[in-house]
Design an enzyme around this catalytic site. Sequence first.
Site, PDB file in Angstrom:
ATOM      1  N   CYS B  94       0.818  -1.227   0.000  1.00  0.00           N
ATOM      2  CA  CYS B  94       0.000   0.000   0.000  1.00  0.00           C
ATOM      3  C   CYS B  94       0.845   1.268   0.000  1.00  0.00           C
ATOM      4  CB  CYS B  94      -0.907   0.013   1.229  1.00  0.00           C
ATOM      5  SG  CYS B  94      -2.431  -0.805   0.950  1.00  0.00           S
ATOM      6  N   ARG B 131     -12.143   5.505  -4.599  1.00  0.00           N
ATOM      7  CA  ARG B 131     -11.070   4.654  -4.119  1.00  0.00           C
ATOM      8  C   ARG B 131     -11.237   3.265  -4.707  1.00  0.00           C
ATOM      9  NH1 ARG B 131      -8.065   6.524   0.131  1.00  0.00           N
ATOM     10  NH2 ARG B 131      -7.383   4.467   0.838  1.00  0.00           N
ATOM     11  N   HIS B 196      -3.149  -5.987   0.860  1.00  0.00           N
ATOM     12  CA  HIS B 196      -2.690  -5.684   2.204  1.00  0.00           C
ATOM     13  C   HIS B 196      -3.148  -6.728   3.226  1.00  0.00           C
ATOM     14  CE1 HIS B 196      -6.559  -3.178   2.531  1.00  0.00           C
ATOM     15  NE2 HIS B 196      -6.732  -4.213   3.295  1.00  0.00           N
TER      16      HIS B 196
END
Lengths: 431, 246
Positions: B94, B131, B196
């Site tokens: 990330c 996003r 992640h």
Amino acid sequence: MPGRVARGIAPDVVRILAARLPSGTIVVTGTNGKTTTARLISHILRGAGFSSVHNRAGANLAAGIAAALLQHATFGGRIRGDIGIFEVDEATLPIVQPSLQPRAVVLTNLFRDQLDRYGEIDIVAGRWETALSNDAGAVVIFNADDPLVASVATRTTGRRVAFGIEDDSCSLGTLEHAADARYCYRCGVPYEYRAVYFGHMGVYRCPQCGTTRPSPAVAAHEVEARGLEGSAFTLMTPRGSARVKTQLPGAYNLHNVLAAATCCLEMGVALPPIVEGIGTFAPAFGRAERVRVNGHEAVLLLAKNPAGFNEVLRTVLRDTGQATVLIAINDLTADGRDISWLWDVDFEMLAGRIRRAIVTGIRAHDMDLRLKHAGVPDETRAVATDLAQAFDLAMKSTDGRRLYVLPTYTAMLQLRKILQQRGLVAGFWED
Amino acid sequence: MDLRICHLYPDLLNLYGDRGNIIALMNRARWRGIDASVTDCRLGDALDGDAYDLYFIGGGEDRQQRLAANDLRARKGGVLKRAAEAGVVVLAVCGGYQLLGHYYRPADGDDLVGLGLLDLTTVHPGPSSRRLIGNIVIRSTLLGGATVVGFENHGGRTHLGPGAAPLGNVMRGFGNNGEDHTEGGVSRNVFGTYLHGPLLPKNPLFTDHLIRSALGRRYGQVTLPPLDDRIEAEAHASAVLRAAGE
Ligand SMILES: [Zn+2]
């Protein structure tokens, strides 16, 4: 949903109806504990002679508030009730704040609960700050032990009252992996903690700018934790002190109780009915609710984020040496679709200290893998993806002792429904 | 044999269960009798270039990422660059991934200058753009075409230059930028990805690849004995199904 329709017809409906509540409205917001806090406020106020309008069962978006008001409206447009108590999502506060014009805003805490929905925690804090600075009329009741909440609250222009825990014996010693807002809101550097209660809650100080935790006006002293039976503490307030007993377990519930007590004091309620109300308040469903099944007991402990989960695990381990636990993990929108947070929970504390762990839910296999890495051995764990089967298996594994059920939010709703169909629990929101 | 891990900014870049990756590296080494240790390296700490076989850097919020970027360049960049050139393993997730590139251009504010360990740049297309969030499945040529599963949540769009190979091709989800179907960036033993949290626990092939590469620099060709990965396989498969069902 009637609320949605009404808002479509008259966008001002919430403002107009809310203004007709003679004692005004209270808004409760934060990541954890808003349902418990709002219900406790309502319970205390009822004991003190108020009748309240309250949004329920997770209907805490703007439409849910409109619906609650409409349900209590007469044809003449009057509202049956003295006071409105509304729990709203962290992100909804700025939307409903202008129309509700609340007398009091209660800020419980800010956790990184549903990041994929709301974006980053600083952004939510920033929106709160904007919403609250535009309204100097509301008293802001806030958690001094949450550095992020406190830094937002101390920037508001109106009156504010802080609550917090004043007992270093509640400290865990070190910050958990679950701690989110451990950085100074101003400088971005990590805080130093004198005491950590859970998550990022505690007595903190920024080494760079010197920001410190505000001194709480209403505080819990001499805390005596009694596991699942709840806790007792001395409630210190500007209007005197009293020994208080609550059936709500865990340090996180101390904050909920303090928030409700502070709010009711601000509404003019005297200390004795507040103490009485706290003592008689029973947990809401999924929040340490107990269910009897064939003479045996199951306890439901909602676990929806790392800090809350850690606190629940500690409560279970304090309660008994060799617990059987049922962990139900879903990843629906209301749970947060990202389950990475399971790796921030300190499941390592379960290794060697539980009798059996049954995992279930949409993400059962993720949970199983997490427990494997936490050192819970293969022979202690079992996966059952079907919730009803998992519950039965777990009940069978307890050997007659208490079962601890640790579900995420939607898993709790599903489980609740199964138990309801079996006639083991009453319907929703029976109060 | 011992595996020496350095966790960069564990208290600053820790947004998405990144600790799961450290847990998986440690356990999969220890389960094979390999000593494993992890050292935290924080803001302001100097970095000892010879002390580690693997560096891990996670993701954080914008402000924390900016603090880390400044510190990374000022105090750790040179050491990390030399280590990467010598074949030390770097895994970045990330925000950390973005910082290994040339720069990260946020929605507002100045560019964050990265370390340039990976030939890539990242641009945030503005606060109103969506996003890239959700379960993701990629197929990695690096791992012989095996799937890698995870969860992504990023505003920035990353584009690879010719000097970086993707970690894999996107089967479900968005990846680097939601357009070119690439995900992650690899150069020598430097790995960056948007996947992640429990990336390594659920992708044991990738974890073992990292451990093998990390040990290889000091111990030569290392063969890792197989582990019982049935639980890992179940979690991996259920994540693939979950992503497919969305
Ligand atoms: Zn500061």
